[in-house]
Design an enzyme around this catalytic site. Structure first.
Site, PDB file in Angstrom:
ATOM      1  N   ASP A  23       4.599 -32.139   7.950  1.00 16.22           N
ATOM      2  CA  ASP A  23       3.774 -30.831   7.780  1.00 16.22           C
ATOM      3  C   ASP A  23       2.960 -30.809   8.799  1.00 16.22           C
ATOM      4  OD1 ASP A  23       3.119 -28.787   6.524  1.00 16.22           O
ATOM      5  OD2 ASP A  23       2.055 -29.582   5.026  1.00 16.22           O
ATOM      6  N   GLY A  24       2.505 -29.410   9.043  1.00 20.25           N
ATOM      7  CA  GLY A  24       1.367 -29.268  10.211  1.00 20.25           C
ATOM      8  C   GLY A  24       1.891 -28.278  11.362  1.00 20.25           C
ATOM      9  N   GLY A  26       2.859 -25.319  11.895  1.00 24.69           N
ATOM     10  CA  GLY A  26       2.150 -24.121  12.049  1.00 24.69           C
ATOM     11  C   GLY A  26       0.650 -24.203  12.600  1.00 24.69           C
ATOM     12  N   ARG A  27      -0.065 -25.152  11.773  1.00 27.61           N
ATOM     13  CA  ARG A  27      -1.419 -25.342  12.240  1.00 27.61           C
ATOM     14  C   ARG A  27      -1.454 -25.865  13.658  1.00 27.61           C
ATOM     15  NH1 ARG A  27      -2.540 -28.615   6.893  1.00 27.61           N
ATOM     16  NH2 ARG A  27      -0.455 -28.219   6.770  1.00 27.61           N
ATOM     17  N   TRP A  28      -0.681 -26.596  14.203  1.00 28.74           N
ATOM     18  CA  TRP A  28      -0.618 -27.180  15.388  1.00 28.74           C
ATOM     19  C   TRP A  28      -0.513 -26.070  16.538  1.00 28.74           C
ATOM     20  CZ3 TRP A  28       2.333 -27.223  19.851  1.00 28.74           C
ATOM     21  CH2 TRP A  28       2.041 -28.069  20.938  1.00 28.74           C
ATOM     22  N   ARG A  36       4.109 -19.676  15.708  1.00 31.33           N
ATOM     23  CA  ARG A  36       4.624 -20.884  14.713  1.00 31.33           C
ATOM     24  C   ARG A  36       5.639 -21.484  15.443  1.00 31.33           C
ATOM     25  NH1 ARG A  36       1.913 -21.403   9.890  1.00 31.33           N
ATOM     26  NH2 ARG A  36       3.980 -22.183   8.967  1.00 31.33           N
ATOM     27  N   ASN A  71      10.925 -22.876   1.102  1.00 33.55           N
ATOM     28  CA  ASN A  71      10.573 -22.427   2.430  1.00 33.55           C
ATOM     29  C   ASN A  71      11.405 -21.189   2.577  1.00 33.55           C
ATOM     30  OD1 ASN A  71      10.214 -25.828   3.968  1.00 33.55           O
ATOM     31  ND2 ASN A  71       8.578 -24.411   3.187  1.00 33.55           N
TER      32      ASN A  71
HETATM   33  C1  IPE Z   1       6.652 -28.964   2.737  1.00 40.19           C
HETATM   34  O1  IPE Z   1       5.697 -28.208   3.326  1.00 40.19           O
HETATM   35  C2  IPE Z   1       8.052 -28.771   3.222  1.00 40.19           C
HETATM   36  C3  IPE Z   1       8.487 -29.494   4.443  1.00 40.19           C
HETATM   37  C4  IPE Z   1       7.414 -30.091   5.056  1.00 40.19           C
HETATM   38  C5  IPE Z   1       9.842 -29.226   5.000  1.00 40.19           C
HETATM   39  P1  IPE Z   1       5.179 -26.997   3.050  1.00 40.19           P
HETATM   40  O2  IPE Z   1       4.253 -26.763   4.117  1.00 40.19           O
HETATM   41  O3  IPE Z   1       6.271 -26.042   3.077  1.00 40.19           O
HETATM   42  O4  IPE Z   1       4.478 -27.127   1.917  1.00 40.19           O
HETATM   43  P2  IPE Z   1       3.248 -26.321   1.044  1.00 40.19           P
HETATM   44  O5  IPE Z   1       3.841 -24.994   0.940  1.00 40.19           O
HETATM   45  O6  IPE Z   1       2.075 -26.402   1.712  1.00 40.19           O
HETATM   46  O7  IPE Z   1       3.157 -27.048  -0.234  1.00 40.19           O
HETATM   47  C1  IPE Z   2       6.115 -28.127   8.641  1.00 43.25           C
HETATM   48  O1  IPE Z   2       5.185 -27.390   9.138  1.00 43.25           O
HETATM   49  C2  IPE Z   2       7.473 -27.347   8.806  1.00 43.25           C
HETATM   50  C3  IPE Z   2       8.325 -26.869   7.709  1.00 43.25           C
HETATM   51  C4  IPE Z   2       7.874 -26.623   6.421  1.00 43.25           C
HETATM   52  C5  IPE Z   2       9.501 -26.336   7.935  1.00 43.25           C
HETATM   53  P1  IPE Z   2       4.679 -26.112   8.440  1.00 43.25           P
HETATM   54  O2  IPE Z   2       5.313 -24.708   8.939  1.00 43.25           O
HETATM   55  O3  IPE Z   2       4.425 -25.957   7.019  1.00 43.25           O
HETATM   56  O4  IPE Z   2       3.038 -25.991   9.070  1.00 43.25           O
HETATM   57  P2  IPE Z   2       1.732 -25.521   8.568  1.00 43.25           P
HETATM   58  O5  IPE Z   2       1.722 -26.228   7.066  1.00 43.25           O
HETATM   59  O6  IPE Z   2       1.816 -24.010   8.146  1.00 43.25           O
HETATM   60  O7  IPE Z   2       0.636 -26.085   9.373  1.00 43.25           O
HETATM   61 MG    MG Z   3       3.048 -26.706   5.761  1.00 39.00          MG
END
Ligand code: IPE
Ligand code: IPE
Ligand code: MG
Length: 234
Positions: A23-24, A26-28, A36, A71
């Site tokens: 996870d992360g 998008g924030r990165w 993103r 997702n």
């Molecule tokens: C969980 O992350 C799914 C994956 C890492 C693939 P999300 O970013 O989708 O989870 P939430 O929405 O923050 O709970």
């Molecule tokens: C994890 O990163 C990748 C997937 C869920 C596919 P995110 O896209 O959830 O990143 P954040 O949580 O928005 O930072």
């Molecule tokens: Mg996420």
């Protein structure tokens, strides 16, 4: 056994199966004023780096949460970006998996993905079938869906018992889950491996996924080796 097995204590143990909620991304990207999609690209690079560094860690299985059944709620553009990254990743890295003995496994309702991706994955599964270290990728995965499917099958074949369900989960042929890691500082499971996590150790780290290095996994394995697991007994 890079980074593990160095403690010499009697309670020390080595992980067989580690799973990561990556996870992360998008924030990165946001922190850098980037789209993103760039975060997701860098996330794929983190996966590649980790898989390349896997062999000496002695794990039997690494399971990665790549795309959840929730997702799909993201924008069409973002979902398209993620699917295209998947296509590119399979194409570019499959030969390396075969060469390095990485055995691919997919969990989740992956047959509902686009037909060309399903075909690519089927080919990748066949080509890597003889590998010795399993890389399980969760695609269109939701633990509640997985448990419901397993329970339905168990019911149609006899009694619904914990064993009957375990044996019908997508992970039925993987070692028991030892350690579940989530990056990015979020402290929740987001519908990942709910059944398998019953007695798994948990580790939540603040690192954003694109910054995650094999060294971080090495540290996590060291941390795991020091934990005392009790399974309800004393
Ligand atoms: C969980 O992350 C799914 C994956 C890492 C693939 P999300 O970013 O989708 O989870 P939430 O929405 O923050 O709970
Ligand atoms: C994890 O990163 C990748 C997937 C869920 C596919 P995110 O896209 O959830 O990143 P954040 O949580 O928005 O930072
Ligand atoms: Mg996420």
């Amino acid at each position: 056994m890079n980074g593990v097995g160095t403690l010499g204590s009697e309670t020390e143990h080595r992980a067989r199966h580690v799973a990561i909620i990556m996870d992360g991304n998008g924030r990165w990207a946001k922190k850098r004023g980037l789209p993103r999609a760039i975060g997701h690209q860098r996330g794929v690079e983190a996966v590649r780096r980790l898989v390349r560094g896997l062999e000496p860690m002695g794990l039997e299985c690494l399971t990665l949460y790549a795309f959840s059944s929730e997702n799909w709620k993201r924008s069409e553009d973002e979902v398209d970006d993620l699917m295209n990254l998947m296509r590119r990743f399979i194409k570019s890295d499959l030969p390396e998996f075969v060469e390095n003995g990485v055995k691919l496994k997919i969990i989740g309702d992956w047959r509902a993905l686009a037909p060309d991706i399903v075909a690519m994955l089927e080919d990748a599964l066949a080509q890597t079938a003889n590998g010795h270290q399993t890389l399980a990728v969760a695609l269109n995965y939701g633990a509640q869906d997985e448990i419901a499917r397993a329970a339905t099958q168990a019911a149609s074949e006899g009694e619904i018992t914990p064993d009957a369900i375990s044996q019908r989960l997508d992970t039925h042929d993987l070692p028991p889950l030892d350690l579940l890691i989530r990056t990015s500082g979020e402290i929740r499971l987001s519908n990942f491996l709910l059944w398998q996590a019953a007695y798994a150790e948990m580790l939540f780290v603040d690192t954003l996924w694109p910054d995650f290095k094999p060294e971080h996994l090495g540290q996590a394995l060291d941390d795991f080796a020091r934990r005392e697991r009790r399974y309800g007994g004393r």
